[in-house]
Write a protein that holds these residues in place. Sequence first.
Motif, mmCIF file in Angstrom:
data_model
loop_
_atom_site.group_PDB
_atom_site.id
_atom_site.type_symbol
_atom_site.label_atom_id
_atom_site.label_comp_id
_atom_site.label_asym_id
_atom_site.label_seq_id
_atom_site.Cartn_x
_atom_site.Cartn_y
_atom_site.Cartn_z
ATOM 1 N N ASP A 1 0.797 -1.224 0.000
ATOM 2 C CA ASP A 1 0.000 0.000 0.000
ATOM 3 C C ASP A 1 0.828 1.273 0.000
ATOM 4 O OD1 ASP A 1 -2.294 -1.401 0.014
ATOM 5 O OD2 ASP A 1 -2.980 -0.783 2.008
ATOM 6 N N TYR A 2 2.043 1.195 0.565
ATOM 7 C CA TYR A 2 2.707 2.465 0.868
ATOM 8 C C TYR A 2 3.428 3.145 -0.302
ATOM 9 C CZ TYR A 2 6.548 -0.816 2.167
ATOM 10 O OH TYR A 2 7.489 -1.812 2.199
ATOM 11 N N TYR A 3 3.453 2.522 -1.479
ATOM 12 C CA TYR A 3 4.109 3.177 -2.609
ATOM 13 C C TYR A 3 3.333 4.405 -3.077
ATOM 14 C CZ TYR A 3 7.148 -0.880 -2.966
ATOM 15 O OH TYR A 3 8.062 -1.852 -2.702
ATOM 16 N N THR A 4 4.069 5.433 -3.453
ATOM 17 C CA THR A 4 3.423 6.682 -3.865
ATOM 18 C C THR A 4 3.863 7.150 -5.253
ATOM 19 O OG1 THR A 4 5.185 7.919 -2.773
ATOM 20 C CG2 THR A 4 3.160 7.556 -1.508
ATOM 21 N N GLY A 5 4.923 6.561 -5.811
ATOM 22 C CA GLY A 5 5.422 7.024 -7.111
ATOM 23 C C GLY A 5 5.896 5.848 -7.941
ATOM 24 N N VAL A 6 7.123 5.963 -8.427
ATOM 25 C CA VAL A 6 7.719 4.910 -9.249
ATOM 26 C C VAL A 6 7.690 3.568 -8.514
ATOM 27 C CG1 VAL A 6 9.933 4.098 -10.153
ATOM 28 C CG2 VAL A 6 9.267 6.463 -10.484
ATOM 29 N N ILE A 7 7.386 2.506 -9.240
ATOM 30 C CA ILE A 7 7.517 1.151 -8.711
ATOM 31 C C ILE A 7 8.252 0.307 -9.749
ATOM 32 C CG2 ILE A 7 5.536 1.059 -7.128
ATOM 33 C CD1 ILE A 7 3.838 0.017 -9.377
ATOM 34 N N TYR A 8 8.938 -0.718 -9.283
ATOM 35 C CA TYR A 8 9.652 -1.566 -10.240
ATOM 36 C C TYR A 8 9.818 -2.979 -9.714
ATOM 37 C CZ TYR A 8 12.932 1.127 -7.425
ATOM 38 O OH TYR A 8 13.521 1.804 -6.399
ATOM 39 N N GLU A 9 10.110 -3.864 -10.630
ATOM 40 C CA GLU A 9 10.268 -5.271 -10.280
ATOM 41 C C GLU A 9 11.166 -5.894 -11.338
ATOM 42 O OE1 GLU A 9 6.834 -7.295 -8.483
ATOM 43 O OE2 GLU A 9 7.019 -8.683 -10.170
ATOM 44 N N ALA A 10 12.164 -6.652 -10.894
ATOM 45 C CA ALA A 10 13.055 -7.313 -11.845
ATOM 46 C C ALA A 10 12.704 -8.786 -11.918
ATOM 47 C CB ALA A 10 14.501 -7.149 -11.405
ATOM 48 N N ILE A 11 12.657 -9.310 -13.134
ATOM 49 C CA ILE A 11 12.384 -10.743 -13.299
ATOM 50 C C ILE A 11 13.470 -11.367 -14.162
ATOM 51 C CG2 ILE A 11 9.878 -10.601 -13.063
ATOM 52 C CD1 ILE A 11 9.804 -10.716 -16.162
ATOM 53 N N LEU A 12 13.713 -12.643 -13.900
ATOM 54 C CA LEU A 12 14.644 -13.387 -14.745
ATOM 55 C C LEU A 12 13.862 -13.896 -15.933
ATOM 56 C CD1 LEU A 12 16.596 -15.409 -12.050
ATOM 57 C CD2 LEU A 12 17.167 -13.202 -13.078
ATOM 58 N N THR A 13 14.386 -13.708 -17.145
ATOM 59 C CA THR A 13 13.620 -14.106 -18.329
ATOM 60 C C THR A 13 14.007 -15.498 -18.813
ATOM 61 O OG1 THR A 13 15.215 -12.868 -19.622
ATOM 62 C CG2 THR A 13 13.137 -11.787 -19.122
ATOM 63 N N GLN A 14 15.179 -15.973 -18.415
ATOM 64 C CA GLN A 14 15.519 -17.357 -18.730
ATOM 65 C C GLN A 14 15.862 -18.008 -17.414
ATOM 66 O OE1 GLN A 14 19.135 -16.510 -21.248
ATOM 67 N NE2 GLN A 14 20.159 -17.465 -19.515
ATOM 68 N N THR A 15 14.874 -18.738 -16.887
ATOM 69 C CA THR A 15 15.021 -19.191 -15.511
ATOM 70 C C THR A 15 15.951 -20.387 -15.376
ATOM 71 O OG1 THR A 15 12.938 -20.288 -15.866
ATOM 72 C CG2 THR A 15 12.894 -18.267 -14.587
ATOM 73 N N GLY A 16 16.359 -20.953 -16.515
ATOM 74 C CA GLY A 16 17.344 -22.032 -16.459
ATOM 75 C C GLY A 16 16.889 -23.161 -15.557
ATOM 76 N N PRO A 17 17.709 -23.527 -14.579
ATOM 77 C CA PRO A 17 17.380 -24.693 -13.768
ATOM 78 C C PRO A 17 16.330 -24.396 -12.696
ATOM 79 C CG PRO A 17 19.453 -23.719 -13.030
ATOM 80 C CD PRO A 17 18.967 -22.887 -14.182
ATOM 81 N N VAL A 18 15.804 -23.187 -12.696
ATOM 82 C CA VAL A 18 14.847 -22.819 -11.652
ATOM 83 C C VAL A 18 13.507 -23.502 -11.901
ATOM 84 C CG1 VAL A 18 13.667 -20.885 -10.559
ATOM 85 C CG2 VAL A 18 15.986 -20.621 -11.435
ATOM 86 N N PRO A 19 12.887 -24.006 -10.826
ATOM 87 C CA PRO A 19 11.606 -24.694 -11.015
ATOM 88 C C PRO A 19 10.542 -23.780 -11.618
ATOM 89 C CG PRO A 19 12.084 -24.305 -8.686
ATOM 90 C CD PRO A 19 13.321 -23.986 -9.443
ATOM 91 N N LYS A 20 9.703 -24.355 -12.415
ATOM 92 C CA LYS A 20 8.590 -23.626 -13.016
ATOM 93 C C LYS A 20 7.720 -23.004 -11.934
ATOM 94 C CE LYS A 20 8.246 -24.449 -17.661
ATOM 95 N NZ LYS A 20 9.699 -24.480 -17.800
ATOM 96 N N ALA A 21 7.150 -21.900 -12.275
ATOM 97 C CA ALA A 21 6.282 -21.227 -11.314
ATOM 98 C C ALA A 21 5.035 -22.065 -11.051
ATOM 99 C CB ALA A 21 5.866 -19.884 -11.869
ATOM 100 N N GLU A 22 4.605 -22.056 -9.829
ATOM 101 C CA GLU A 22 3.335 -22.678 -9.518
ATOM 102 C C GLU A 22 2.355 -21.564 -9.205
ATOM 103 O OE1 GLU A 22 3.798 -25.913 -6.673
ATOM 104 O OE2 GLU A 22 5.895 -25.891 -7.246
ATOM 105 N N GLU A 23 1.157 -21.951 -8.969
ATOM 106 C CA GLU A 23 0.116 -20.984 -8.710
ATOM 107 C C GLU A 23 0.516 -20.035 -7.571
ATOM 108 O OE1 GLU A 23 -4.556 -20.985 -7.447
ATOM 109 O OE2 GLU A 23 -3.404 -22.845 -7.414
#
Lengths: 481, 481
Positions: free
Chosen positions: A304-326
């Motif tokens: 709730d507390y954000y008031t301006g710019v927000i951001y989020e970094a994601i890995l686009t090639q997750t390699g050996p990382v497990p697939k996302a679940e719900e």
Amino acid sequence: MTVSQIDEEVAKLLELKVQLGGDEGRHQFTLKTAKGTRDYNPKQMAIREKVFNTIISCFKRHGAENIDTPVFELKETLTGKYGEDSKLIYDLKDQGGELLSLRYDLTVPFARYLAMNKVTNIKRYHIAKVYRRDNPAMTRGRYREFYQCDFDIAGQYDPMIPDAECLKIVHEILSELELGDFRIKVNDRRILDGMFAVCGVPDDKFRTICSTVDKLDKMSWEDVRSEMVKEKGLSEEAADQIGQYVSLQGGMDLAERLLQDAKMSQSKQACAGLTDMKQLFSYLQLFQVTDKVVFDLSLARGLDYYTGVIYEAILTQTGPVPKAEEGVSVGSVAGGGRYDGLVGMFDPKGRKVPCVGVSIGIERVFSIMEQKAEASAEKVRTTETQVMVASAQKNLLEERLRLTAELWNAGIKAEVMYKKNPKLLSQLQHCEDSGIPLVAILGEQELKDGVVKLRTVHSREEIDVSRAKLVEEIKRRTSDV
Amino acid sequence: MTVSQIDEEVAKLLELKVQLGGDEGRHQFTLKTAKGTRDYNPKQMAIREKVFNTIISCFKRHGAENIDTPVFELKETLTGKYGEDSKLIYDLKDQGGELLSLRYDLTVPFARYLAMNKVTNIKRYHIAKVYRRDNPAMTRGRYREFYQCDFDIAGQYDPMIPDAECLKIVHEILSELELGDFRIKVNDRRILDGMFAVCGVPDDKFRTICSTVDKLDKMSWEDVRSEMVKEKGLSEEAADQIGQYVSLQGGMDLAERLLQDAKMSQSKQACAGLTDMKQLFSYLQLFQVTDKVVFDLSLARGLDYYTGVIYEAILTQTGPVPKAEEGVSVGSVAGGGRYDGLVGMFDPKGRKVPCVGVSIGIERVFSIMEQKAEASAEKVRTTETQVMVASAQKNLLEERLRLTAELWNAGIKAEVMYKKNPKLLSQLQHCEDSGIPLVAILGEQELKDGVVKLRTVHSREEIDVSRAKLVEEIKRRTSDV
């Protein structure tokens, strides 16, 4: 009954309970860590140390100071900061005295720290564990106790300069950790709110619609639309208008286009956000990080507390990382934004200290690094020992200890077996197992000659080195370790 | 009444208390940290980092691995380990699920870790915060949340070799931290127990008499004797015999003399302890640390779980450290001992893993270092920034940002002001305040000439450096920073 009478009565009853043997009788002994927590073994710690070093170096390169706060805060300090998630806060038992809770993040304690110490500007990092009574699914790397790694800039400055530095830091850290390709999504709460307004979302539904939009990274638009309309009572028309905007992605050009957009330009808020977004991108160009940054109108972020710019970094090639679940955001490894109102909530006079910051999702990074280490042929060393002081013959314990102390005193990292007469083979085996590169072997002959047999573990080469030159020789050979 | 009836009754009363407004009505919003805890500001963190680096370097020099455990454990894990002090344990509120407590030290979690992971030998360090609901007197540097800094060696080895290494480590750390002169007192629980036996202390009074003896560092013998006789019901004769022994101090010679002592030699336990003490001193001689180590029969240490050697390091010239007050052990900065039974308490089959370890009293070290820093003319730097990118002219923000990013990318620690047109004076002032040694000044002329004016803050010298050589020049000038 008055409160103090109750307290007295409770104390009496608990006393009686102790006399009766308390809760003891009921349960058996279980050998485990608390649910959702884990120990770190030496291998995990070695990886953790490496990751922390990379991150801390980056924070220091940007001139950040370091602070620390207690693991628990007064319960009231955390109250009203986390919306629905407040139910996940760990409370301490009332053992008389203050009501306490374990910290839920590092941002609220930071804001409390600023207000309490009347700090109006600081650039600081804070790396510490936080606590959430979440339902952990540990295979997905989520825990109830986990590290946060925060960098924040507090102070009244010209717009978007500190914000751009936060993104530069994310870019540097993710590049240096070599986690594979990544993308940093950026948006602004003012753009979101302006968009909601021009799309016809009623004012009192902004936050709840924002939460639904936040799910776009793990739900299809159809499902998000359906939640807005059916669960949250938004009109179909408004939902469809939102749908058109949140599909937009771009850079500075998109900000410019939206500033010309007939509908969007009606919102002052949106225009302010879009103008700042343009400014942000101009700084990001100077920092040479626009290759990874995307202005993405679907990014909403939960807090709730954000008031301006927000951001989020994601890995686009997750390699050996497990697939996302719900329910798990795919590959999100950093996030943050601007929160100009939070410190004011703690200041008795409501004085505001504008802040912007970023939190590195370090647990996810750990598990990726662990998987990389598993997959790699190279062994993770858990000690830094340079040399093992060994002997092939009996009755040389004292000589081994004497030499080991000499090496320690000279700053050499040395180990010696705690046995009177260990076998040479088991001493060498220990070196193999733990990656110790050198062995200093003592025998009667060597002692007579004033030398030590220095053995290189991987090549099995042995040469005699005079005792006087041993320290120098070990330093020379391990200077790259 | 049964236990479950009590529980019900308590629940009802507490419910009523909540309805009456509980404790809430009494207090207003308070801006503070929890009682007995504190924030660390950047200056304190800089000192803390320095102290940790010294200690960790020493642990690594001795080949130690690093582990970490959760901040809370199952309540039952801590139950029955701390005797009377159990009342100081912080419990978490029962929010459904397991009953949890904050760790009280790092030793019990270590023992739990060994048993749970079936580790039979390891040399590890662990630096983390522990929690005790003690009555804090913060002027004396005692807190409810404080760091412990533990080094332990687990495994079945030949006697006294790991024990001697622990003492060597204490010697190294205290020497390197330069806290002034110190002494390490050594004793053995078997010698104490043997002494109690031959002095006529009944078996069931060993532990309680031991606790009283433990107070000799802050109470006179007369007061200790009186507590033994009047409060604990020991015979005057036994007390006086103890009095004769606990006044003894020495080295290997004392161990030898006591082995010949008509009374002491009747106790097998005491003889075993004394023989090991001799052995310990012979190893300490090889390690060249006997100058600081004293065999002191009055050393008892509070914790129940020790089974063999015990030790405690004290500062003998406390310098600027506040005088001890009642209940505070004067200048104790490290302590530890052998605990061969603790891991077995966690192992389902009771398998024992012998352990010996030491804990550095780091909070005390912090406060001494802080006082030293206060007293010193040298300023404590809280950042490592090497260069400030500045400008004397307006409209050069973009150029400043571009150069700053170049420096960051080259690994230089650089700062830039988040203002469009900051005054040169305020940029230079920031360097003075935070100890930044260099300023890279940009102006129209410099940009035209492809140079940067590099200013040394303390001498105010300025030279033009070509842009291409700037990184190299900054590295050269700050290589000793």
